[in-house]
Write an enzyme that holds these catalytic residues in place. Structure first.
Site, mmCIF file in Angstrom:
data_model
loop_
_atom_site.group_PDB
_atom_site.id
_atom_site.type_symbol
_atom_site.label_atom_id
_atom_site.label_comp_id
_atom_site.label_asym_id
_atom_site.label_seq_id
_atom_site.Cartn_x
_atom_site.Cartn_y
_atom_site.Cartn_z
ATOM 1 N N TYR A 139 0.846 -1.014 -0.037
ATOM 2 C CA TYR A 139 -0.232 0.001 -0.045
ATOM 3 C C TYR A 139 0.796 1.341 0.131
ATOM 4 O O TYR A 139 0.361 2.191 -0.582
ATOM 5 C CB TYR A 139 -0.852 0.081 1.335
ATOM 6 N N LYS A 190 2.934 -15.358 2.817
ATOM 7 C CA LYS A 190 3.365 -16.018 1.581
ATOM 8 C C LYS A 190 4.764 -16.456 1.493
ATOM 9 O O LYS A 190 5.217 -15.999 0.749
ATOM 10 C CB LYS A 190 2.653 -15.193 0.444
ATOM 11 N N ASP A 222 -3.194 -18.260 0.914
ATOM 12 C CA ASP A 222 -4.114 -18.831 -0.059
ATOM 13 C C ASP A 222 -4.705 -19.892 1.134
ATOM 14 O O ASP A 222 -6.125 -20.067 0.967
ATOM 15 C CB ASP A 222 -3.640 -19.530 -1.319
ATOM 16 N N ASP A 246 -6.319 -6.846 4.132
ATOM 17 C CA ASP A 246 -7.494 -6.226 3.471
ATOM 18 C C ASP A 246 -8.561 -7.358 2.970
ATOM 19 O O ASP A 246 -9.750 -7.212 3.211
ATOM 20 C CB ASP A 246 -7.151 -5.264 2.399
ATOM 21 N N ASP A 250 -12.284 -8.873 4.688
ATOM 22 C CA ASP A 250 -13.562 -8.682 3.917
ATOM 23 C C ASP A 250 -14.102 -10.305 4.053
ATOM 24 O O ASP A 250 -15.479 -10.356 4.096
ATOM 25 C CB ASP A 250 -13.509 -8.523 2.609
HETATM 26 C C1 IPM Z 1 -10.497 -1.137 3.854
HETATM 27 C C2 IPM Z 1 -10.733 -0.685 2.342
HETATM 28 C C3 IPM Z 1 -9.428 0.592 2.165
HETATM 29 C C4 IPM Z 1 -8.049 -0.274 2.148
HETATM 30 C C5 IPM Z 1 -9.669 1.319 0.805
HETATM 31 C C6 IPM Z 1 -10.866 1.908 0.868
HETATM 32 C C7 IPM Z 1 -8.402 1.887 0.623
HETATM 33 O O1 IPM Z 1 -10.823 -1.586 1.602
HETATM 34 O O2 IPM Z 1 -10.426 -0.413 4.790
HETATM 35 O O3 IPM Z 1 -10.251 -2.447 4.061
HETATM 36 O O4 IPM Z 1 -7.919 -1.187 0.859
HETATM 37 O O5 IPM Z 1 -7.570 -0.593 3.109
HETATM 38 MG MG MG Z 2 -10.982 -3.615 2.469
#
Ligand code: IPM
Ligand code: MG
Length: 369
Positions: A139, A190, A222, A246, A250
């Site tokens: 990032y 990884k 993975d 990240d 999710d």
């Molecule tokens: C998160 C989001 C952010 C990230 C984006 C919006 C930059 O997906 O906070 O998980 O990738 O960190």
């Molecule tokens: Mg995210």
């Protein structure tokens, strides 16, 4: 001067303003807070041409805590490397406030177990924490375009890895103290491919003996993605680098049946203000309609009270109130989708569709506020 905590409020874009307003109602019901509302993300691009101004960053650094709604939307989507992007606001806050540790707890509310995409017996007992490194890795490494080529660089120092690993070990200890279960840290990398991952594994393994009471294991990313859906209840604390965190957070969030339920805390050095935000993003498709789910923001407020303002009692009350309204059957559309059609057991209350305001009223009522 009042000694009310000073909170910089960053509503941002999309549903951000609606859920942050709801959060302010919640905070106001608990006591005195001083708010300083500022622009970040797309709205800041519209006003100032950049997603985060130095002035806003300074205000955040000087606050007791920062509460953020969400940033981004199709209006500002672009692949032009020169154009400002709303996400730069978030990344600028993380870097500029030194928020290296992102905590994303995943604990399905008992009333929502049935809306998980996983079978109930698989999801039952899930209670995990993703600890994501937030200011390093790909990032923030060198990136660029050279004609029709592009690059992004992932780099980590041992010191960056060590401090996030310590956050994870300490979180595991704290969680064990309150839940009574054996603390475990799963470090995800990884290491079979990436040099940064081999350093990661070396550093995490190196400090593990200092936390002899915490079990440590390592998973390749993975494999971790697969294990998360096949045996989620076995995880305790997962620690991983920025990009893997990240993605895995999710995935972990969806275990709860809705990304709309997941809170997060981004923390820096001891005593520095943290940033608290729901994970779900700006949902531009439903913005301004009064149907946004405020619960992840409420749970983020709970994290702010616990980790940022040392008010754990109120944090626990908010979490209990959120569980209570879900148990009453209230559902914003994101939660109701797919479950309203499911045949109900006789002892389960019929689901009641609620908007942001009804959900907020119900949480305030459950709090006895
Ligand atoms: C998160 C989001 C952010 C990230 C984006 C919006 C930059 O997906 O906070 O998980 O990738 O960190
Ligand atoms: Mg995210």
């Amino acid at each position: 001067m009042s000694d009310a905590p000073r909170i910089v409020v960053l509503p941002g874009d999309g549903i951000g303003p609606e859920i942050v307003d709801a959060a302010r109602r919640l905070l106001d019901s608990l006591g005195e807070f001083e708010y300083d509302e500022r622009l970040v993300g797309g709205c800041s691009i519209d006003a100032h041409g950049i997603a985060l101004t130095e002035e806003v960053l300074e205000a955040c650094r000087a606050a007791d805590a920062v509460l953020l709604g969400a940033v981004g939307g199709p209006k500002w989507d672009t692949t032009d490397p020169e154009a400002p992007r709303p996400e730069q606001g978030l990344l600028g806050l993380r870097k500029g406030m030194g928020l290296y540790a992102n905590l994303r707890p995943v604990r399905p509310s008992p009333a929502l177990v049935g809306s998980s995409p996983l079978r109930e017996e698989r999801i039952a007992g899930t209670d995990l924490l993703v600890v994501r490194e937030l200011t390093g890795g790909i990032y923030f490494g060198d990136s660029g375009r050279e004609g029709d080529a592009a690059h992004d660089t992932c780099s980590y120092t041992a010191a960056e890895i060590e401090r996030i690993a310590r956050t994870a070990f300490e979180a595991a200890r704290r969680r064990a103290g309150s839940s009574g279960r054996d603390p475990r840290v799963t470090s995800v990398d990884k290491a079979n491919v990436l040099e940064t991952s081999r350093l990661w594994r070396e550093v995490v393994t190196g400090i593990a003996p200092e936390y002899g009471d915490v079990a440590l294991d390592h998973l390749l990313v993975d494999n971790a993605a697969m294990q998360l859906v096949s045996r989620p209840a076995d995880f305790d604390v997962i620690v991983t680098e920025n990009l893997f965190g990240d993605i895995l957070s999710d995935e972990a969030a969806m275990l709860t049946g809705s990304l709309g339920m997941l809170p997060s805390a981004s923390l820096g050095a001891d005593g520095a203000p943290g940033l608290f935000e729901p994970v779900h993003g700006s949902a531009p498709d439903i913005a301004g309609r009064g149907v946004a789910n405020p619960l992840a923001t409420f749970l983020s407020v709970a994290m702010m009270l616990r980790h940022g303002l040392e008010r754990p009692g109120e944090a626990a009350r908010i979490e209990a109130a959120v569980d209570a309204v879900l148990a009453q059957g209230l559902r914003t559309p994101d939660l109701a989708a797919g479950t309203l059609a499911t045949p109900r057991m006789p002892d389960v209350p019929a689901e009641i569709e609620a908007g942001t305001a009804e959900m907020t009223d119900a949480v305030l009522a459950a709090l006895g506020a």
